[in-house]
Design a protein around this motif. Structure first.
Motif, PDB file in Angstrom:
ATOM      1  N   GLY A   1      -6.772  -0.433  -2.098  1.00 31.56           N
ATOM      2  CA  GLY A   1      -8.162  -0.491  -2.548  1.00 31.56           C
ATOM      3  C   GLY A   1      -9.096  -0.975  -1.457  1.00 31.56           C
ATOM      4  O   GLY A   1     -10.194  -0.425  -1.249  1.00 31.56           O
ATOM      5  N   ARG A   2      -8.646  -2.003  -0.732  1.00 32.94           N
ATOM      6  CA  ARG A   2      -9.490  -2.570   0.322  1.00 32.94           C
ATOM      7  C   ARG A   2      -9.739  -1.550   1.434  1.00 32.94           C
ATOM      8  O   ARG A   2     -10.869  -1.413   1.927  1.00 32.94           O
TER       9      ARG A   2
ATOM     10  N   TRP B   1       6.190   1.910  -7.203  1.00 37.69           N
ATOM     11  CA  TRP B   1       5.409   1.626  -5.983  1.00 37.69           C
ATOM     12  C   TRP B   1       4.491   2.804  -5.621  1.00 37.69           C
ATOM     13  O   TRP B   1       3.282   2.623  -5.442  1.00 37.69           O
ATOM     14  N   VAL B   2       5.068   4.003  -5.527  1.00 39.75           N
ATOM     15  CA  VAL B   2       4.256   5.148  -5.106  1.00 39.75           C
ATOM     16  C   VAL B   2       3.289   5.575  -6.206  1.00 39.75           C
ATOM     17  O   VAL B   2       2.189   6.064  -5.919  1.00 39.75           O
TER      18      VAL B   2
ATOM     19  N   TYR C   1       0.133  -6.830  -3.837  1.00 37.89           N
ATOM     20  CA  TYR C   1      -0.361  -6.888  -2.461  1.00 37.89           C
ATOM     21  C   TYR C   1      -0.648  -5.481  -1.950  1.00 37.89           C
ATOM     22  O   TYR C   1      -1.687  -5.207  -1.341  1.00 37.89           O
ATOM     23  N   MET C   2       0.291  -4.576  -2.210  1.00 42.41           N
ATOM     24  CA  MET C   2       0.101  -3.189  -1.777  1.00 42.41           C
ATOM     25  C   MET C   2      -1.115  -2.575  -2.459  1.00 42.41           C
ATOM     26  O   MET C   2      -1.954  -1.936  -1.814  1.00 42.41           O
ATOM     27  N   GLY C   3      -1.245  -2.779  -3.763  1.00 41.98           N
ATOM     28  CA  GLY C   3      -2.373  -2.210  -4.502  1.00 41.98           C
ATOM     29  C   GLY C   3      -3.709  -2.708  -3.983  1.00 41.98           C
ATOM     30  O   GLY C   3      -4.664  -1.934  -3.827  1.00 41.98           O
TER      31      GLY C   3
ATOM     32  N   ASP D   1       8.739  -3.181  -2.863  1.00 42.22           N
ATOM     33  CA  ASP D   1       9.299  -4.440  -3.341  1.00 42.22           C
ATOM     34  C   ASP D   1       8.448  -4.882  -4.527  1.00 42.22           C
ATOM     35  O   ASP D   1       7.211  -4.961  -4.414  1.00 42.22           O
ATOM     36  N   ALA D   2       9.092  -5.181  -5.654  1.00 38.10           N
ATOM     37  CA  ALA D   2       8.352  -5.582  -6.857  1.00 38.10           C
ATOM     38  C   ALA D   2       7.461  -6.784  -6.595  1.00 38.10           C
ATOM     39  O   ALA D   2       6.353  -6.891  -7.145  1.00 38.10           O
ATOM     40  N   LYS D   3       7.902  -7.697  -5.739  1.00 44.90           N
ATOM     41  CA  LYS D   3       7.118  -8.905  -5.464  1.00 44.90           C
ATOM     42  C   LYS D   3       5.856  -8.593  -4.653  1.00 44.90           C
ATOM     43  O   LYS D   3       4.901  -9.385  -4.653  1.00 44.90           O
TER      44      LYS D   3
END
Length: 549
Positions: free
Chosen positions: A152-153, A8-9, A146-148, A140-142
């Motif tokens: 970027g946004r 994640w990080v 979404y995080m990425g 969370d892998a799922k």
């Protein structure tokens, strides 16, 4: 070890780098451990450790302007009140339109508002002072993609005109330690080249512009924060078509010959109303000079800005949106050169008299004549003295925090803004220095030559120029003068820095060239007011004679 946390990080840090974030300022703490480690270990991140969060935020604010083009800089802090210390710098970034990427780490959602330690409500903490805010889920892998996308946004949004800060709240559950070896292997990114995209003018705005520039006499006013990409086109258009250019000291425009730099002095003349243009075109924010702003209130104004930004404190201007270079192509007919020449006469009169400046203004003049490449200037009197003394054609890069115009975080901002400059200085008053004196710790490790020039008039010098100065003396001193009797030498000794007291303005040159860290110039507030007013009056007397001829 925690594979999900590690991935994640790593992905978050890679996304930041890919979007153009190369500098990250970390204020250490426990909850920020996984993100701080990722920033610390990333081979394409230049990390900066600043213990005090308020200083860190202003240092990051400065870093956004440490090169010729503005770029995004990220902040990382732990949970709790740490994030509240960012607020002043965030407000400055929003008004000054600078791209801070704020990463506040947090407790997981189930520990919010239940009395858990070091937990406050961090969601949308900065309110309307950021362009947008995102509260992420815990790793969370799922939710990985979404995080990425969210990272970027937000970074891209910070660099879309008008630029500005964005906030991402990043919660973590324990255990907080990622797998360091795995993390090292995952930290790699291919940075993409992102510039600032300016909107194109809409037809109605072009029509408004054409109507206003059809006037007989127009003036360009180039204010703080004018995009550097516009300056050459502004100068070329003005030179070709005989348009006077009033160049604010923070615009970058004073590096050009032939622009007006002394207007704050000669607009004090009783004849200033006779010199009004029929219309002015302003680029960037409102200028520093109060006299210029008041003078402009008496004529037609047009401001070229960006969608989402509205910088017209007078409420009198027509505001149009888009890239100034598109508007400038509309101008194709020369104006009467005699109008521009009149201002050039006033410039020559004012410039030739600068050897007569005394005290704090003389100090600024001598400082600008040294070999420094960048000068960061505090608000209140220092920026006004630089406005008076910075001449057209001087190539020094002058910067200041003129969004909210505060005096907090000045030293931290200066050290960030000058981090990539070989030789630089800060001109600051004793009160603003006191507000951010703990940033002297950062000066100890500054990579270039940097001098802090402190005008010590034992209080708030600007108030001596304001109506408050007429009240009962003791009340004035208590409420406005606020003398602190600082031992400036003691500050320097505490941090192991070199110190010099200079009592003549011209002696600042040698102190700068020999690389003294802390330079103190003692000044008297009452004497400074008198020196300012006498010099301005002498210029106005000469201009009265020039105006008659």
């Amino acid at each position: 070890m925690n594979d999900t946390l590690t991935a994640w990080v790593a992905h978050m840090m890679n996304q930041l780098v890919e979007q153009g974030v190369h500098d990250i300022v970390i204020s250490p703490g426990s909850r920020s451990t996984p993100l701080a480690m990722a920033a610390y270990l990333h081979p394409q991140v230049r990390h900066h450790i600043v213990v005090d969060e308020r200083s860190a935020a202003f240092f990051a604010l400065g870093l956004t302007r440490s090169s010729e083009t503005v770029r995004p800089v990220a902040l990382i802090c732990t949970s709790g009140t740490a994030a509240t210390n960012y607020f002043s710098a965030v407000a400055e970034a929003y008004i000054a339109q600078l791209p801070l990427v704020i990463l506040t780490t947090d407790r997981p959602h189930e520990l919010r508002n239940v009395g858990a330690p070091q937990a406050i409500d961090q969601v949308r903490l900065y309110g309307e002072h950021v362009k947008t805010s995102l509260d992420l889920p815990v790793p969370d892998a799922k939710a990985h993609h979404y995080m990425g996308q969210g990272v970027g946004r937000l970074v891209r949004l910070s660099m879309q005109a008008p630029l500005g800060p964005v906030h991402m709240n990043v919660p973590f559950r324990e255990p907080l330690l990622p797998d360091i070896e795995q993390l090292k292997n995952l930290l790699t990114a291919v940075p993409e080249a992102y510039g600032v995209a300016y909107a194109r003018p809409v037809p109605n705005d072009l029509t408004r512009f054409k109507h206003i520039v059809a006037a007989d006499r127009i003036v360009f006013v180039v204010g703080p924060g004018t995009p550097a990409e516009w300056l050459e086109s502004i100068h070329t258009t003005a030179t070709t078509y005989h348009i006077p250019v009033f160049a604010d000291p923070l615009s970058g425009m004073r590096r050009f010959e032939g622009v007006c730099a002394n207007y704050d002095t000669w607009l004090a003349s009783e004849h200033s109303g006779e010199w009004l243009p029929d219309a002015i075109i302003r680029f960037g924010a409102a200028p520093v000079s109060k006299r210029l702003n008041q003078w402009l209130d008496d004529t037609t104004q047009l401001v070229i800005d960006q969608p989402g930004s509205f910088r017209d404190p007078s409420s009198l201007a027509t505001v149009v949106y888009g890239d100034a270079r598109d508007y400038l192509t509309v101008i194709d007919t020369p104006y009467d050169v005699r109008y521009a020449n009149r201002f050039m006469t006033f410039e020559r009169v004012s410039e030739s008299a600068k050897h007569g400046l005394r005290g704090e203004s003389a100090l600024a003049r001598h400082l600008l004549a040294t070999s420094i490449e960048r000068l960061f200037v505090s608000n209140s009197m220092p920026i006004r003295d630089v406005d008076t003394t910075l001449a057209a054609g001087q190539t020094i890069n002058v910067l200041a925090n003129r969004g909210a115009n505060g005096i907090d975080g000045i030293l931290s901002s200066a050290l960030g803004a000058c981090h990539d400059t070989e030789k630089a200085a800060l001109l600051v008053g004793d009160l603003a220095f006191y507000h951010d004196s703990n940033a002297l710790q950062l000066l100890k490790t500054h990579p270039g030559s940097f001098s802090v020039v402190i005008v010590n008039n034992n209080g708030g010098g600007i108030f001596s120029f304001l109506p408050q100065a007429a009240i009962e003396p003791q009340m004035f001193e208590d409420l406005y003068g606020t003398p602190l009797d600082l031992n400036v030498r003691g500050f320097a000794e505490t941090y192991g820095l070199t110190y010099r007291l200079v009592e003549r303005p011209e002696d600042v040159r040698d102190a700068i060239e020999t690389g003294v860290h802390v330079i103190e110039f003692p000044s008297d507030r009452a004497a400074n007011v008198l020196a300012h007013r006498e010099w301005t009056a002498s210029i106005c007397d000469r201009l009265t004679l020039e105006n008659g001829t």
